[in-house]
Design a protein around this motif. Structure first.
Motif, PDB file in Angstrom:
ATOM      1  N   THR A 257      55.059  33.329  54.839  1.00 27.91           N
ATOM      2  CA  THR A 257      54.661  32.009  55.505  1.00 27.91           C
ATOM      3  C   THR A 257      54.415  31.222  53.843  1.00 27.91           C
ATOM      4  O   THR A 257      53.595  32.450  52.572  1.00 27.91           O
ATOM      5  N   PRO A 258      54.034  30.066  53.506  1.00 28.66           N
ATOM      6  CA  PRO A 258      53.468  29.654  52.173  1.00 28.66           C
ATOM      7  C   PRO A 258      51.825  30.328  52.028  1.00 28.66           C
ATOM      8  O   PRO A 258      51.218  30.745  50.623  1.00 28.66           O
ATOM      9  N   ALA A 259      51.595  30.146  52.694  1.00 31.29           N
ATOM     10  CA  ALA A 259      50.097  31.114  53.093  1.00 31.29           C
ATOM     11  C   ALA A 259      49.551  32.229  52.504  1.00 31.29           C
ATOM     12  O   ALA A 259      48.902  32.376  51.450  1.00 31.29           O
ATOM     13  N   GLU A 260      50.815  32.929  53.369  1.00 32.02           N
ATOM     14  CA  GLU A 260      50.545  34.579  53.029  1.00 32.02           C
ATOM     15  C   GLU A 260      51.078  34.446  51.320  1.00 32.02           C
ATOM     16  O   GLU A 260      49.980  34.801  50.509  1.00 32.02           O
ATOM     17  N   MET A 261      51.816  33.371  50.542  1.00 33.13           N
ATOM     18  CA  MET A 261      52.545  33.244  49.767  1.00 33.13           C
ATOM     19  C   MET A 261      51.580  34.071  48.488  1.00 33.13           C
ATOM     20  O   MET A 261      50.781  34.155  47.895  1.00 33.13           O
ATOM     21  N   ALA A 262      50.845  32.797  48.994  1.00 34.58           N
ATOM     22  CA  ALA A 262      48.959  31.954  48.428  1.00 34.58           C
ATOM     23  C   ALA A 262      48.405  33.240  48.299  1.00 34.58           C
ATOM     24  O   ALA A 262      47.484  32.767  46.619  1.00 34.58           O
ATOM     25  N   ALA A 263      48.240  33.508  48.548  1.00 31.96           N
ATOM     26  CA  ALA A 263      47.357  35.101  48.977  1.00 31.96           C
ATOM     27  C   ALA A 263      47.263  35.611  48.448  1.00 31.96           C
ATOM     28  O   ALA A 263      46.609  36.679  47.400  1.00 31.96           O
ATOM     29  N   LEU A 264      48.872  36.071  47.793  1.00 36.14           N
ATOM     30  CA  LEU A 264      49.676  37.414  47.363  1.00 36.14           C
ATOM     31  C   LEU A 264      49.449  36.854  45.727  1.00 36.14           C
ATOM     32  O   LEU A 264      48.755  37.444  45.327  1.00 36.14           O
ATOM     33  N   ALA A 265      49.475  35.719  46.138  1.00 38.64           N
ATOM     34  CA  ALA A 265      49.550  34.764  43.759  1.00 38.64           C
ATOM     35  C   ALA A 265      47.783  35.571  44.103  1.00 38.64           C
ATOM     36  O   ALA A 265      47.372  35.764  42.535  1.00 38.64           O
ATOM     37  N   ARG A 266      47.590  35.565  44.365  1.00 38.57           N
ATOM     38  CA  ARG A 266      45.884  35.516  44.562  1.00 38.57           C
ATOM     39  C   ARG A 266      45.476  37.033  44.703  1.00 38.57           C
ATOM     40  O   ARG A 266      44.602  36.999  43.124  1.00 38.57           O
ATOM     41  N   LEU A 267      45.715  37.455  44.852  1.00 32.75           N
ATOM     42  CA  LEU A 267      46.026  39.381  44.638  1.00 32.75           C
ATOM     43  C   LEU A 267      46.935  39.571  43.243  1.00 32.75           C
ATOM     44  O   LEU A 267      46.596  40.551  42.369  1.00 32.75           O
ATOM     45  N   ASP A 268      47.735  39.017  43.018  1.00 36.51           N
ATOM     46  CA  ASP A 268      48.507  39.442  41.922  1.00 36.51           C
ATOM     47  C   ASP A 268      47.928  38.733  40.208  1.00 36.51           C
ATOM     48  O   ASP A 268      47.279  39.302  39.430  1.00 36.51           O
ATOM     49  N   GLN A 269      46.689  37.340  40.352  1.00 39.10           N
ATOM     50  CA  GLN A 269      46.483  36.985  39.541  1.00 39.10           C
ATOM     51  C   GLN A 269      44.864  37.971  38.864  1.00 39.10           C
ATOM     52  O   GLN A 269      44.698  38.068  37.904  1.00 39.10           O
ATOM     53  N   GLN A 270      43.907  38.477  40.160  1.00 41.36           N
ATOM     54  CA  GLN A 270      43.262  39.440  40.273  1.00 41.36           C
ATOM     55  C   GLN A 270      42.822  40.186  39.191  1.00 41.36           C
ATOM     56  O   GLN A 270      41.576  39.640  38.500  1.00 41.36           O
ATOM     57  N   PRO A 271      43.776  40.774  38.878  1.00 46.67           N
ATOM     58  CA  PRO A 271      43.317  42.238  37.910  1.00 46.67           C
ATOM     59  C   PRO A 271      43.567  41.074  36.294  1.00 46.67           C
ATOM     60  O   PRO A 271      42.850  41.618  35.420  1.00 46.67           O
ATOM     61  N   LEU A 272      44.401  40.358  35.681  1.00 47.02           N
ATOM     62  CA  LEU A 272      44.890  40.151  35.067  1.00 47.02           C
ATOM     63  C   LEU A 272      43.077  38.940  34.950  1.00 47.02           C
ATOM     64  O   LEU A 272      42.800  38.520  33.861  1.00 47.02           O
ATOM     65  N   GLU A 273      42.809  38.333  35.484  1.00 42.92           N
ATOM     66  CA  GLU A 273      41.138  38.138  35.336  1.00 42.92           C
ATOM     67  C   GLU A 273      39.613  38.397  34.953  1.00 42.92           C
ATOM     68  O   GLU A 273      39.021  38.681  34.036  1.00 42.92           O
ATOM     69  N   THR A 274      40.062  39.912  35.939  1.00 53.12           N
ATOM     70  CA  THR A 274      39.315  40.380  36.070  1.00 53.12           C
ATOM     71  C   THR A 274      39.002  41.740  34.675  1.00 53.12           C
ATOM     72  O   THR A 274      37.482  42.940  34.378  1.00 53.12           O
ATOM     73  N   LEU A 275      39.863  42.520  34.685  1.00 50.90           N
ATOM     74  CA  LEU A 275      40.852  43.552  33.686  1.00 50.90           C
ATOM     75  C   LEU A 275      40.837  43.102  32.162  1.00 50.90           C
ATOM     76  O   LEU A 275      40.409  43.882  30.997  1.00 50.90           O
ATOM     77  N   GLY A 276      41.575  42.304  31.607  1.00 48.23           N
ATOM     78  CA  GLY A 276      41.948  41.568  30.739  1.00 48.23           C
ATOM     79  C   GLY A 276      42.314  43.043  30.097  1.00 48.23           C
ATOM     80  O   GLY A 276      43.393  43.548  30.613  1.00 48.23           O
ATOM     81  N   ARG A 277      42.359  42.882  28.652  1.00 49.06           N
ATOM     82  CA  ARG A 277      43.035  44.277  27.862  1.00 49.06           C
ATOM     83  C   ARG A 277      42.959  45.531  28.311  1.00 49.06           C
ATOM     84  O   ARG A 277      43.457  46.128  27.665  1.00 49.06           O
ATOM     85  N   ASP A 278      42.051  45.733  29.342  1.00 51.27           N
ATOM     86  CA  ASP A 278      41.170  46.882  30.004  1.00 51.27           C
ATOM     87  C   ASP A 278      42.174  47.530  31.278  1.00 51.27           C
ATOM     88  O   ASP A 278      42.314  48.406  30.912  1.00 51.27           O
ATOM     89  N   ARG A 279      42.960  46.123  31.131  1.00 49.21           N
ATOM     90  CA  ARG A 279      44.373  46.702  32.740  1.00 49.21           C
ATOM     91  C   ARG A 279      45.332  47.439  32.335  1.00 49.21           C
ATOM     92  O   ARG A 279      45.718  47.442  31.525  1.00 49.21           O
ATOM     93  N   CYS A 280      45.256  48.486  32.877  1.00 47.34           N
ATOM     94  CA  CYS A 280      46.388  50.003  32.814  1.00 47.34           C
ATOM     95  C   CYS A 280      47.573  48.917  33.440  1.00 47.34           C
ATOM     96  O   CYS A 280      47.653  48.673  34.949  1.00 47.34           O
ATOM     97  N   ALA A 281      48.653  48.550  32.686  1.00 46.43           N
ATOM     98  CA  ALA A 281      50.201  48.755  33.494  1.00 46.43           C
ATOM     99  C   ALA A 281      50.708  49.113  34.273  1.00 46.43           C
ATOM    100  O   ALA A 281      52.005  49.055  34.485  1.00 46.43           O
ATOM    101  N   GLN A 282      50.430  50.632  34.355  1.00 43.13           N
ATOM    102  CA  GLN A 282      51.128  51.671  34.988  1.00 43.13           C
ATOM    103  C   GLN A 282      53.087  51.771  34.692  1.00 43.13           C
ATOM    104  O   GLN A 282      53.553  52.258  34.936  1.00 43.13           O
ATOM    105  N   CYS A 283      52.549  52.057  32.823  1.00 40.21           N
ATOM    106  CA  CYS A 283      53.658  52.140  32.642  1.00 40.21           C
ATOM    107  C   CYS A 283      54.801  54.031  32.770  1.00 40.21           C
ATOM    108  O   CYS A 283      55.592  54.301  32.182  1.00 40.21           O
ATOM    109  N   TYR A 284      53.747  54.721  32.806  1.00 38.43           N
ATOM    110  CA  TYR A 284      53.375  56.101  32.532  1.00 38.43           C
ATOM    111  C   TYR A 284      54.048  56.856  31.418  1.00 38.43           C
ATOM    112  O   TYR A 284      54.008  58.026  31.235  1.00 38.43           O
ATOM    113  N   ALA A 285      53.575  55.917  30.364  1.00 40.46           N
ATOM    114  CA  ALA A 285      53.975  56.123  29.078  1.00 40.46           C
ATOM    115  C   ALA A 285      53.086  57.766  28.460  1.00 40.46           C
ATOM    116  O   ALA A 285      53.445  58.817  27.242  1.00 40.46           O
ATOM    117  N   CYS A 286      52.070  57.431  28.952  1.00 40.78           N
ATOM    118  CA  CYS A 286      50.443  58.458  28.780  1.00 40.78           C
ATOM    119  C   CYS A 286      51.394  59.835  28.482  1.00 40.78           C
ATOM    120  O   CYS A 286      50.499  60.799  28.169  1.00 40.78           O
TER     121      CYS A 286
END
Length: 373
Positions: A257-286
């Motif tokens: 539903t649109p409401a579910e998609m909006a909640a998931l969008a908030r979840l997607d945005q949260q790491p970008l806002e809180t972790l900044g440059r320290d967010r591991c993108a999970q590429c596994y190259a390390c």
């Protein structure tokens, strides 16, 4: 309850499968939990030889007739891989005897977690083929806690008709395995999305606020079930009362539903806002790490703790390092020697040693005094 085709098995399974690992407080609790689940539309019951008395309890319940005819239900049991065909044959018969049935709808070779396990499967394949030929087993798949590369290799063998897989909103590393399984028409069974997917039955306040007006468990279940490639989600209630929250979404249409998609969008945005440059993108190259630290998994747990306050889940998983063998391999983050081997491979230029130390301090949990200290 909705039902979906389980890949090339052609079984029509309920979108929730009842795992029977946790409802073992007593046989009465087990019987009530399974009986209520079946009455509410679940037609797929999963057990394993390693689940205590689960197979025996389920066998007695099937024989009692309280949950209907055997032919109306689909049973999966899980047996560890072994290199000896004769031993695997004995284990299949052992499960059949415990379950008091003459066939398994699905046999999952349990814990193909290392290349050696996959080699063992090849060595004992004759026993599996014989069990299928004589009707004791109808469909064969595998469960895994292994690496993505190993999972892809197992799917590509062509041995299997389904896979039991870790894949959740908060762990999407295995997306390529989902795609390959769907391409080869394997049934896809998602393992423990409530527990391994984030301890979502006891969510922190920040996560609850981001998901509002939905519970984190319901929203992430809906995220999974909106993907029609996935057949069924495992959940393992401790008692019948715990069925309610999971089954509340079992009748909903797949489209979000649109409401579910909006909640998931908030979840997607949260790491970008809180972790900044320290967010591991999970590429596994390390990887690989000389000290055998599973850097991406350690930093995934840090991502979740910082972004969503999922520290309880982070501690639960972090404590498994060095304690769970091939089921959860890797050393704790304090084993880092600052060798710098990972640094030039990180496309984000993360200060990985510092983030590892920070994760260890966040998630190591309280020190426990030794009884003899």
């Amino acid at each position: 309850m909705q039902y979906r085709r389980f890949g090339k098995t052609n079984l029509k399974l309920s979108v929730f499968s009842l795992g029977t690992m946790r409802c073992l407080a007593s046989e009465a609790v087990f019987q009530q939990t399974v009986t209520v689940a079946v009455a509410r539309g679940i037609n797929h019951l999963e057990t394993a030889q390693g689940y205590g008395e689960s197979e025996r309890y389920l066998g007695r319940l099937l024989q009692s007739g309280q949950i209907g005819r055997r032919s109306q239900l689909y049973l999966t049991t899980k047996i560890p891989p072994t290199a000896e065909a004769a031993e695997l044959d004995r284990q299949i018969d052992r499960s059949l005897a415990r379950l008091q049935t003459d066939y398994l709808d699905c046999l999952a070779l349990h814990g193909i977690n290392t290349p050696a396990h996959l080699t063992q499967v090849h060595s004992s394949l004759k026993a599996v083929e014989a069990a299928v030929a004589d009707g004791r087993v109808r469909h064969v798949g595998f469960s895994t806690h292994g690496s993505l590369a190993l999972i892809l290799a197992a799917i590509q063998t062509g041995y299997f008709e389904f896979v039991n897989l870790h894949y959740y909103y908060f762990f999407q590393r295995h997306a390529a395995a989902i795609a390959l399984a769907q391409q080869q028409d394997l049934g896809i069974f998602i393992i423990s999305p409530a527990d391994k997917g984030g301890l979502l039955y006891t969510p922190p306040d920040r996560l609850k606020a981001l998901c509002d007006p939905f519970s984190p468990l319901a929203l992430t279940y809906r995220w999974l079930l909106s993907d029609r490639r996935l057949t069924t989600l495992s959940f393992g209630p401790a008692n019948a009362a715990e069925l309610d929250e999971s089954l509340a979404v079992a009748d909903l249409e797949a489209t979000l539903t649109p409401a579910e998609m909006a909640a998931l969008a908030r979840l997607d945005q949260q790491p970008l806002e809180t972790l900044g440059r320290d967010r591991c993108a999970q590429c596994y190259a390390c990887l690989p790490c000389p000290e055998r630290i599973q850097i991406p998994e350690v930093l995934r747990l840090r991502n979740l703790a910082v972004a969503y306050e999922m520290s309880e889940y982070g501690q639960y998983r972090y404590r498994m390092f060095e304690n769970a063998g091939h089921w959860f391999p890797g050393q704790k983050a304090n084993r880092c020697t600052d060798c710098g081997d990972c640094l030039p491979r990180c496309p984000q230029q993360l200060d990985i040693p510092q983030l590892l130390r920070d994760t260890h301090e966040r998630l190591k949990g309280p020190e426990r005094r030794r009884l003899w200290g």
